[in-house]
Design a protein around this motif. Structure first.
Motif, short mmCIF file in Angstrom:
data_model
loop_
_atom_site.label_atom_id
_atom_site.label_comp_id
_atom_site.label_asym_id
_atom_site.label_seq_id
_atom_site.Cartn_x
_atom_site.Cartn_y
_atom_site.Cartn_z
N ARG A 15 -58.81 43.22 32.80
CA ARG A 15 -58.56 43.36 34.24
C ARG A 15 -58.69 44.81 34.70
O ARG A 15 -59.22 45.08 35.78
N VAL A 16 -58.22 45.75 33.88
CA VAL A 16 -58.30 47.16 34.26
C VAL A 16 -59.75 47.63 34.27
O VAL A 16 -60.19 48.32 35.19
N LEU A 17 -60.52 47.26 33.24
CA LEU A 17 -61.92 47.68 33.18
C LEU A 17 -62.72 47.11 34.34
O LEU A 17 -63.50 47.82 34.98
N CYS A 18 -62.52 45.83 34.62
CA CYS A 18 -63.24 45.23 35.76
C CYS A 18 -62.74 45.82 37.08
O CYS A 18 -63.53 46.05 38.00
N GLY A 19 -61.44 46.08 37.15
CA GLY A 19 -60.89 46.68 38.36
C GLY A 19 -61.44 48.05 38.65
O GLY A 19 -61.46 48.50 39.80
N SER A 20 -61.92 48.72 37.60
CA SER A 20 -62.53 50.05 37.79
C SER A 20 -64.02 49.95 38.08
O SER A 20 -64.71 50.97 38.16
N GLY A 21 -64.52 48.72 38.22
CA GLY A 21 -65.92 48.52 38.57
C GLY A 21 -66.87 48.41 37.40
O GLY A 21 -68.08 48.36 37.59
N ARG A 22 -66.34 48.35 36.18
CA ARG A 22 -67.20 48.27 35.01
C ARG A 22 -67.76 46.87 34.80
O ARG A 22 -67.16 45.88 35.21
N THR A 23 -68.90 46.81 34.14
CA THR A 23 -69.41 45.55 33.62
C THR A 23 -68.93 45.43 32.19
O THR A 23 -69.10 46.36 31.39
N VAL A 24 -68.29 44.32 31.86
CA VAL A 24 -67.74 44.10 30.53
C VAL A 24 -68.49 42.97 29.85
O VAL A 24 -68.58 41.87 30.40
N HIS A 25 -69.03 43.26 28.69
CA HIS A 25 -69.67 42.23 27.87
C HIS A 25 -68.59 41.69 26.93
O HIS A 25 -68.07 42.40 26.08
N LEU A 26 -68.27 40.43 27.10
CA LEU A 26 -67.11 39.83 26.44
C LEU A 26 -67.53 38.81 25.40
O LEU A 26 -68.33 37.91 25.68
N ALA A 27 -66.97 38.95 24.21
CA ALA A 27 -67.12 37.94 23.16
C ALA A 27 -65.73 37.64 22.62
O ALA A 27 -64.93 38.55 22.40
N ILE A 28 -65.45 36.36 22.43
CA ILE A 28 -64.14 35.92 21.96
C ILE A 28 -64.33 35.03 20.74
O ILE A 28 -65.07 34.03 20.80
N SER A 29 -63.68 35.37 19.64
CA SER A 29 -63.75 34.50 18.46
C SER A 29 -62.95 33.22 18.74
O SER A 29 -62.07 33.20 19.61
N PRO A 30 -63.22 32.13 18.01
CA PRO A 30 -62.43 30.91 18.19
C PRO A 30 -60.93 31.16 18.01
O PRO A 30 -60.12 30.65 18.79
N SER A 31 -60.57 31.96 17.02
CA SER A 31 -59.15 32.27 16.82
C SER A 31 -58.61 33.11 17.96
O SER A 31 -57.46 32.95 18.38
N GLY A 32 -59.44 34.01 18.49
CA GLY A 32 -59.03 34.82 19.63
C GLY A 32 -58.73 33.97 20.84
O GLY A 32 -57.76 34.19 21.57
N ALA A 33 -59.58 32.95 21.08
CA ALA A 33 -59.36 32.05 22.21
C ALA A 33 -58.08 31.25 22.01
O ALA A 33 -57.32 31.02 22.96
N HIS A 34 -57.84 30.84 20.77
CA HIS A 34 -56.61 30.07 20.48
C HIS A 34 -55.36 30.92 20.72
O HIS A 34 -54.41 30.47 21.36
N VAL A 35 -55.38 32.17 20.24
CA VAL A 35 -54.23 33.05 20.43
C VAL A 35 -54.02 33.35 21.91
O VAL A 35 -52.88 33.37 22.40
N MET A 36 -55.11 33.57 22.65
CA MET A 36 -54.98 33.84 24.08
C MET A 36 -54.31 32.66 24.80
O MET A 36 -53.44 32.85 25.66
N ARG A 37 -54.72 31.47 24.43
CA ARG A 37 -54.12 30.28 25.05
C ARG A 37 -52.63 30.20 24.72
O ARG A 37 -51.80 29.91 25.58
N GLU A 38 -52.27 30.47 23.47
CA GLU A 38 -50.87 30.39 23.03
C GLU A 38 -50.00 31.48 23.66
O GLU A 38 -48.85 31.22 24.02
N GLU A 39 -50.55 32.70 23.78
CA GLU A 39 -49.72 33.83 24.21
C GLU A 39 -49.74 34.08 25.71
O GLU A 39 -48.81 34.71 26.23
N THR A 40 -50.79 33.62 26.39
CA THR A 40 -50.89 33.92 27.82
C THR A 40 -51.08 32.69 28.70
O THR A 40 -50.96 32.79 29.92
N GLY A 41 -51.40 31.56 28.09
CA GLY A 41 -51.70 30.37 28.86
C GLY A 41 -53.10 30.34 29.43
O GLY A 41 -53.51 29.37 30.06
#
Length: 199
Positions: A15-41
């Protein structure tokens, strides 16, 4: 984003990087997506065709370009693709080990390897404790190779009063390494420390 605990750091950084106007190239591992769902919804799609950056909330004027973690045809898999740096946040110990030993089995580890060979900024944000000797030696190896290891260890001298303040401390320091200006925290030496005479 990989599968270590610490998804709130990744979400705030995005959110901070995009809020500063940057383009962010994002890759998420399957485990990363699972943890994000568990920790942040937040549950980002792992399909490039169905990925919707709105799942992360208001990202401001920046842009998110999503890459599937197995897509080696993505631009970030090549040193000819220009970037301003790379952050693995959070960085699992298995991802750290792969980067330390040049094992590129997915787009995240390949892109990290590219950043090392091109001598570009690579920031790894592990969140683990206690650390065993293998993990410590892997951190030393990536540091010798040119990466910056930034364990998610928030400071306290900025007078945090919430969990968000602790997250912002780590995100602010990551942004500092990337050269992205921010005012997420009160800096040491700028104004009195917490508990000082002017507080």
């Amino acid at each position: 984003m990989t599968g270590a605990s610490g998804a709130p750091y990744a979400l705030r950084l995005l959110r901070v990087l995009c809020g500063s106007g940057r383009t962010v190239h994002l890759a998420i591992s399957p485990s990363g997506a699972h943890v994000m769902r568990e920790e942040t919804g937040v549950a980002p799609s792992q399909s490039a065709s169905r990925f919707d950056p709105a799942v992360f909330g208001d990202l401001g004027p920046g842009r998110v370009v999503f890459h599937h973690h197995a897509d080696f045809t993505a631009g970030i898999a090549s040193g000819s693709f220009p970037t301003g740096g790379m952050v693995v946040c959070p960085c699992s110990m298995s991802t750290l080990a792969s980067i330390a030993h040049g094992v590129t089995t997915n787009l995240i580890t390949r892109a990290a390897d590219v950043h090392l060979k091109e001598r570009r900024k690579l920031i790894l944000v592990p969140r683990e404790m206690p650390l065993n000797l293998i993990q410590i030696e892997n951190m030393a190896a990536v540091t010798r190779a040119g990466a910056v290891v930034m364990p998610a260890m928030p400071g306290w001298y900025h007078g945090p009063t919430s969990l968000d303040d602790l997250v912002d401390f780590v995100v602010a320091r990551i942004c500092d390494q990337l050269g992205v200006g921010n005012d997420l925290i009160r800096r040491w030496g700028y104004g009195p420390p917490p508990g000082g005479p002017e507080d």
